[in-house]
Design a protein around this motif. Sequence first.
Motif, PDB file in Angstrom:
ATOM      1  N   UNK A   1      -7.333   9.178  -1.750  1.00  0.00           N
ATOM      2  CA  UNK A   1      -6.234  10.037  -1.287  1.00  0.00           C
ATOM      3  C   UNK A   1      -6.688  10.794  -0.052  1.00  0.00           C
ATOM      4  N   UNK A   2      -5.879  10.710   0.970  1.00  0.00           N
ATOM      5  CA  UNK A   2      -6.261  11.255   2.268  1.00  0.00           C
ATOM      6  C   UNK A   2      -5.303  12.360   2.712  1.00  0.00           C
ATOM      7  N   UNK A   3      -5.706  13.046   3.798  1.00  0.00           N
ATOM      8  CA  UNK A   3      -4.759  13.909   4.503  1.00  0.00           C
ATOM      9  C   UNK A   3      -4.128  13.128   5.667  1.00  0.00           C
ATOM     10  N   UNK A   4      -4.915  12.247   6.288  1.00  0.00           N
ATOM     11  CA  UNK A   4      -4.369  11.485   7.423  1.00  0.00           C
ATOM     12  C   UNK A   4      -3.264  10.554   6.921  1.00  0.00           C
ATOM     13  N   UNK A   5      -2.537  10.006   7.882  1.00  0.00           N
ATOM     14  CA  UNK A   5      -1.418   9.114   7.549  1.00  0.00           C
ATOM     15  C   UNK A   5      -0.435   9.822   6.609  1.00  0.00           C
ATOM     16  N   UNK A   6      -0.168  11.082   6.955  1.00  0.00           N
ATOM     17  CA  UNK A   6       0.813  11.856   6.199  1.00  0.00           C
ATOM     18  C   UNK A   6       0.469  11.913   4.709  1.00  0.00           C
ATOM     19  N   UNK A   7      -0.728  12.377   4.458  1.00  0.00           N
ATOM     20  CA  UNK A   7      -1.239  12.439   3.074  1.00  0.00           C
ATOM     21  C   UNK A   7      -1.160  11.055   2.423  1.00  0.00           C
ATOM     22  N   UNK A   8      -1.614  10.052   3.181  1.00  0.00           N
ATOM     23  CA  UNK A   8      -1.549   8.670   2.704  1.00  0.00           C
ATOM     24  C   UNK A   8      -2.647   8.313   1.718  1.00  0.00           C
ATOM     25  N   UNK A   9      -2.538   7.089   1.223  1.00  0.00           N
ATOM     26  CA  UNK A   9      -3.530   6.568   0.291  1.00  0.00           C
ATOM     27  C   UNK A   9      -4.047   5.230   0.806  1.00  0.00           C
TER      28      UNK A   9
ATOM     29  N   UNK B   1      -2.532  -1.792  -5.290  1.00  0.00           N
ATOM     30  CA  UNK B   1      -2.672  -0.757  -4.253  1.00  0.00           C
ATOM     31  C   UNK B   1      -1.319  -0.473  -3.602  1.00  0.00           C
ATOM     32  N   UNK B   2      -0.595  -1.530  -3.301  1.00  0.00           N
ATOM     33  CA  UNK B   2       0.716  -1.358  -2.671  1.00  0.00           C
ATOM     34  C   UNK B   2       1.687  -0.646  -3.621  1.00  0.00           C
ATOM     35  N   UNK B   3       1.622  -1.008  -4.891  1.00  0.00           N
ATOM     36  CA  UNK B   3       2.568  -0.434  -5.861  1.00  0.00           C
ATOM     37  C   UNK B   3       2.357   1.068  -6.069  1.00  0.00           C
ATOM     38  N   UNK B   4       1.132   1.551  -5.809  1.00  0.00           N
ATOM     39  CA  UNK B   4       0.904   2.998  -5.967  1.00  0.00           C
ATOM     40  C   UNK B   4       1.017   3.736  -4.628  1.00  0.00           C
TER      41      UNK B   4
END
Lengths: 188, 188
Positions: free
Chosen positions: B113-121, B151-154
Motif C-alpha cells: 500500500x502506497x501513498x503515490x499513485x493516489x494512495x495506490x496499491x 492483485x487486479x481484483x484488490x
Amino acid sequence: MFGKQSGAEAVKSQRGRSNAVYFFPYEKIMTNWTGVPLNEAHNFQVRKLEISDKSKGFVELLQQLTVCDAISDENFEARFQELRSLGDDHVICVIEDTTCGKIIATGSVFIEKKFVRNCGKAGHIEDVVVDRDSRGMQLGKKVLSFLADHAQSVGCYKVILDCSNENKAFYEKCGFKQKEIQMVKYFI
Amino acid sequence: MFGKQSGAEAVKSQRGRSNAVYFFPYEKIMTNWTGVPLNEAHNFQVRKLEISDKSKGFVELLQQLTVCDAISDENFEARFQELRSLGDDHVICVIEDTTCGKIIATGSVFIEKKFVRNCGKAGHIEDVVVDRDSRGMQLGKKVLSFLADHAQSVGCYKVILDCSNENKAFYEKCGFKQKEIQMVKYFI
C-alpha cells in the motif's frame, strides 16, 4: 557549492531501530555572486513518517518521484493508519529539514515473510526520493541506511529494490549489487 | 512428449478472485521406449495454499527454487497462520496434481500500500516455481495468471516481479515487460 557533514551525528534511540530518530547538522557552504562565502546551516532529523508530515511537503516530495495527485486529509490519514497498523512490517523514513520544517527525503521498506530461506524475511525498499533542491548532501544514503538497518534489525536476510540503470551507481555506493531484472504488468 | 489442455477449463468461484479455486484436466501424451503412446491423465487444482500442503511436497518444491531447509510442522504452521492473518494482502497460489496429491507449482503475491499513485496499491510476485517433472504444461502461466488476477481484483495498478535474464521471455509471454533492474544487499 559544497557541503560538510558534522561528525557529531547521532544519538540513536535505544528503543530499537524501527523507532530510531536521529539528528545531524549540515553546513552548506555557498558563495554569493561576488564570491563571498555564505554559510547556510541546516538541521536534519531522520525518523519515521508522522501524520503531520502531510503539511510539511511530504506529498509534494512524492510528486517529484511519480504520479501522485493531491491527497485529501481524510485519505492520507486512512492510509497512514493502515500502514501504521503494520508496525515494523512497513516503515516509511523521512528526513525533515527542521530549520524550515520541510520534508526533503523519504523512502519506505516493507517486510515480506517467506517460507524459503528457512521461513526467512526479505525487505523491499520502495519510493525513495530526495527533494531536487536538497541533493548532493547524501540524504538518499541516509534514507537507505535507515531502511536497510530496519530490515536487518527485524531479521531480514536481504533487502532489495528496483531502480533505473541511471541510478545503479548510486545504489552501488550504498552497498547494493545488481542481481536480476524487474518485470511489470500495468492494469491501468 | 507433448501436452494438450482441455477446453473445459474452469468453474471459477463466485466468491471473488482471492478465494478462486478451479480445476482443469490435462492429458500428457508420452511414448514408451518402443514408441507406443502412453496417455497420462492429470487433474490439476489451482487454489490458495492450505496447511495440509506441507505433506504434499510444498516445501520440497520450494527447494527447487532456492535455499529452503526442512521446516518443522510447528514453524510451518506459525508462518502459515501469520500469512493467513494478512488475508488478501498476501496470497500463495499452488497447483496440485490431484491424481497423485502432489503440489507441482506455486507462487506468491503480496500487496503493497502506497501513498503515490493516489494512495495506490502494487502487487509483488515472489517465489514462482514449477516442479521440474511438470514443466511444459503452462503451469507457470496459470500461477502467474492467478496471482495477477488477484492483485487486479484488490485494486492494484500494477504487478511486478524480479527474474533472471533467462526467464525474461517466459514472463513476456505472460504479459510482463522489462522496466528496471533489481539491486540487492544481503545481510547473511
